[in-house]
Design an enzyme around this catalytic site. Structure first.
Site, PDB file in Angstrom:
ATOM      1  N   SER A  32     -24.955 -12.074 -34.907  1.00 32.71           N
ATOM      2  CA  SER A  32     -23.576 -11.701 -35.223  1.00 32.71           C
ATOM      3  C   SER A  32     -23.026 -12.540 -36.369  1.00 32.71           C
ATOM      4  O   SER A  32     -22.367 -12.026 -37.280  1.00 32.71           O
ATOM      5  CB  SER A  32     -22.690 -11.855 -33.984  1.00 32.71           C
ATOM      6  OG  SER A  32     -23.088 -10.966 -32.967  1.00 32.71           O
ATOM      7  N   GLY A 101     -25.993  -1.909 -35.109  1.00 28.64           N
ATOM      8  CA  GLY A 101     -24.586  -1.540 -35.178  1.00 28.64           C
ATOM      9  C   GLY A 101     -23.855  -2.233 -36.298  1.00 28.64           C
ATOM     10  O   GLY A 101     -22.980  -1.640 -36.945  1.00 28.64           O
ATOM     11  N   ARG A 129     -25.239   7.041 -31.859  1.00 31.01           N
ATOM     12  CA  ARG A 129     -24.279   5.953 -31.651  1.00 31.01           C
ATOM     13  C   ARG A 129     -22.917   6.337 -32.244  1.00 31.01           C
ATOM     14  O   ARG A 129     -22.847   7.031 -33.259  1.00 31.01           O
ATOM     15  CB  ARG A 129     -24.776   4.646 -32.265  1.00 31.01           C
ATOM     16  CG  ARG A 129     -26.037   4.124 -31.604  1.00 31.01           C
ATOM     17  CD  ARG A 129     -26.310   2.675 -31.954  1.00 31.01           C
ATOM     18  NE  ARG A 129     -25.337   1.769 -31.357  1.00 31.01           N
ATOM     19  CZ  ARG A 129     -25.397   0.438 -31.453  1.00 31.01           C
ATOM     20  NH1 ARG A 129     -26.378  -0.127 -32.138  1.00 31.01           N
ATOM     21  NH2 ARG A 129     -24.484  -0.321 -30.890  1.00 31.01           N
ATOM     22  N   SER A 176     -15.748  -2.983 -31.018  1.00 27.35           N
ATOM     23  CA  SER A 176     -14.963  -3.889 -31.870  1.00 27.35           C
ATOM     24  C   SER A 176     -15.531  -3.965 -33.277  1.00 27.35           C
ATOM     25  O   SER A 176     -14.857  -4.439 -34.199  1.00 27.35           O
ATOM     26  CB  SER A 176     -14.925  -5.283 -31.253  1.00 27.35           C
ATOM     27  OG  SER A 176     -16.218  -5.887 -31.275  1.00 27.35           O
ATOM     28  N   GLU A 319     -22.214  -7.300 -24.118  1.00 27.89           N
ATOM     29  CA  GLU A 319     -23.615  -7.405 -24.521  1.00 27.89           C
ATOM     30  C   GLU A 319     -24.441  -8.238 -23.549  1.00 27.89           C
ATOM     31  O   GLU A 319     -25.672  -8.151 -23.533  1.00 27.89           O
ATOM     32  CB  GLU A 319     -23.706  -8.028 -25.918  1.00 27.89           C
ATOM     33  CG  GLU A 319     -23.277  -9.481 -25.991  1.00 27.89           C
ATOM     34  CD  GLU A 319     -23.091  -9.950 -27.420  1.00 27.89           C
ATOM     35  OE1 GLU A 319     -23.835 -10.844 -27.827  1.00 27.89           O
ATOM     36  OE2 GLU A 319     -22.210  -9.425 -28.107  1.00 27.89           O
ATOM     37  N   HIS A 346     -24.065   2.020 -26.748  1.00 23.58           N
ATOM     38  CA  HIS A 346     -24.839   0.987 -27.434  1.00 23.58           C
ATOM     39  C   HIS A 346     -26.226   1.535 -27.807  1.00 23.58           C
ATOM     40  O   HIS A 346     -26.393   2.741 -27.976  1.00 23.58           O
ATOM     41  CB  HIS A 346     -24.925  -0.259 -26.568  1.00 23.58           C
ATOM     42  CG  HIS A 346     -23.719  -1.147 -26.696  1.00 23.58           C
ATOM     43  ND1 HIS A 346     -23.787  -2.518 -26.751  1.00 23.58           N
ATOM     44  CD2 HIS A 346     -22.406  -0.835 -26.806  1.00 23.58           C
ATOM     45  CE1 HIS A 346     -22.577  -3.027 -26.872  1.00 23.58           C
ATOM     46  NE2 HIS A 346     -21.718  -2.023 -26.897  1.00 23.58           N
ATOM     47  N   ARG A 350     -26.531   1.891 -21.703  1.00 27.91           N
ATOM     48  CA  ARG A 350     -27.060   0.744 -20.973  1.00 27.91           C
ATOM     49  C   ARG A 350     -26.770   0.796 -19.486  1.00 27.91           C
ATOM     50  O   ARG A 350     -27.577   0.303 -18.675  1.00 27.91           O
ATOM     51  CB  ARG A 350     -26.514  -0.562 -21.580  1.00 27.91           C
ATOM     52  CG  ARG A 350     -27.215  -0.940 -22.882  1.00 27.91           C
ATOM     53  CD  ARG A 350     -26.689  -2.226 -23.469  1.00 27.91           C
ATOM     54  NE  ARG A 350     -27.516  -2.647 -24.608  1.00 27.91           N
ATOM     55  CZ  ARG A 350     -27.165  -3.571 -25.487  1.00 27.91           C
ATOM     56  NH1 ARG A 350     -25.991  -4.172 -25.370  1.00 27.91           N
ATOM     57  NH2 ARG A 350     -27.967  -3.897 -26.478  1.00 27.91           N
TER      58      ARG A 350
END
Length: 430
Positions: A32, A101, A129, A176, A319, A346, A350
């Site tokens: 990230s 993503g 997605r 987000s 996550e 995701h 999931r």
């Protein structure tokens, strides 16, 4: 065929541990952070150096995307130097998003600032997605986006060299990343950006806090004093050399190993202060009856006398859910996880995947609209499907610590954010 490809081609035997684990690990850099720092460096005024960035499929895809848009990334071991584009890219550009993503959401606004027609596509699973918020937002900002009537990958952004910016409303309840993507590029918009999130609560807020923190470190004026509103002033993005923190979400399987084997694991170089969602493993370990204690620059996670079930709202840290669910499946009492309906969009759905795979091993997992109920049951051997999802693979190896004969399909998918994870895990468990 290399080792990772071989592991992807046939089910991999997850190592079992019959005694308490006493081990230590240093996880690689945060994905990230690495991808945010790459974007900000590419949009910056002058070159920036990243030390200890993550080298993985997701970050390689980001480097390739930024390079195709005119930036340069010079890699010298543990230091990557990013040189911003000095001239506008023109013509037709193709960007491979893989299943990342951050690439599929962060790159389109950057593409809008170019003078190129940028077509973004990715893996087969990437095409399902959620992407409509990105496309709708760009169009609201005056950017031409061609999607063939289907608001998902593949689509083409027709850049004109600038984006006016100004006031914009979006629904970021699916991810987000839609907010972070616009904030990262907003200083380069003519008018900056006054961004409002409208709709159900946005998940994974710590990732937006990470974005805002990194913008401010580079001198960008960001006002986030109002709930669900971010005002970014137009202006320069200063160059900044930065050291990338270890990825605390990728520390999750190792923390889980301490909890489910009744042992203790030292995670080295755990930051004292961080915006990473994975920092929540300290409180999650406590909830399961374990303990987290700082020792100098490290964090030591130890199991408790029992592995208790938990009741957790994981909305802000979704996550982490697959690995948390794996621990819960091995606990001594029922677990309820909530706040994670967004995980259905995701790398795979999931929630459905977790339920299907644990139940296939004899477990008892019930899907709810926004979470899971996990009732511990004795688990048996079998092959766990990973759905090309790195977090599903990490959850599977945690189950394998207690379930003999467990095989993991395509464990090599962990290369998305953790290169050579399987080999590291084998040495760690041994």
């Amino acid at each position: 065929m290399n080792a990772a490809q071989t592991r992807s081609a046939r089910p991999w035997p997850a190592p079992q541990r019959t005694t308490p684990l006493e081990a230590q690990v240093l996880v690689p850099g945060s994905k990230s952070l690495t991808n945010r720092l790459l974007v900000l460096a590419a949009l910056g005024d002058d070159p920036s150096a990243l030390t200890l960035p993550l080298a993985s499929r997701d970050t390689d895809l980001m480097v390739d995307a930024l390079t195709s848009l005119g930036a340069r990334v010079e890699r010298d071991g543990a230091v990557w130097t990013v040189i911003p584009a000095t001239h506008g890219v023109m013509g037709d550009v193709a960007v491979d998003c893989g299943l990342a993503g951050t690439v599929m959401r962060f790159v389109p606004p950057i593409a809008a600032l170019s003078r190129a027609s940028v077509t973004l596509d990715g893996d087969e699973r990437a095409r399902v997605r959620p992407m409509s918020t990105t496309i709708t937002a760009l169009r609201a900002l005056g950017v031409e986006v061609e999607d063939g009537g289907h608001p998902a990958l593949p689509f083409t952004v027709h850049g004109t060299g600038h984006v006016k910016g100004g006031e914009l409303q979006i629904d970021a309840s699916a991810s987000s990343q839609f907010v972070s993507a616009l904030l990262l590029t907003a200083p380069r918009f003519d008018l900056g950006l006054d961004l409002h999130h409208t709709g159900p609560p946005m998940p994974s807020h710590p990732h937006v806090e990470m974005t805002v923190t990194e913008l401010r470190r580079r001198g960008v004026d960001v006002d986030d004093s109002a709930s669900d509103r971010w005002v970014v002033r137009p202006g320069p993005i200063a160059s900044l050399d930065a050291v990338v923190e270890p990825d605390l979400s990728n520390a999750g399987p190792f923390v889980a190993a301490a909890l489910v084997t009744g042992g203790s694991v030292r995670v080295r170089s755990w930051p004292e202060s961080t915006t990473q969602a994975g920092d929540a493993w300290r409180s999650i370990a406590d909830s399961f009856g374990g303990h987290a204690e700082r020792d100098g620059g490290d964090m030591i996670f130890s199991a408790g006398e029992t592995l208790a079930g938990v009741e957790l709202d994981l909305h802000e840290i979704g996550e982490l859910t697959p690995v948390v669910a794996a621990v819960a499946a091995l606990a001594e009492s029922e677990t309820r996880l909530s706040g994670v309906a967004h995980l259905r969009g995701h790398e795979t759905d999931r929630l459905a995947a977790i339920a299907a795979e644990i139940n296939r091993l004899g477990g008892d997992v019930q899907e709810r609209e926004d979470g899971l109920i996990i009732r511990p049951r004795p688990l048996h051997s079998g092959v766990v499907s990973t759905y090309d999802d790195h977090r599903m693979a990490q959850a599977a190896v945690v189950l394998g610590l207690r379930v003999p004969g467990l095989l993991v399909e395509n464990v090599g998918t962990t290369a998305k954010t953790y290169p050579d994870f399987a080999s590291v895990w084998e040495r760690f468990v041994a």
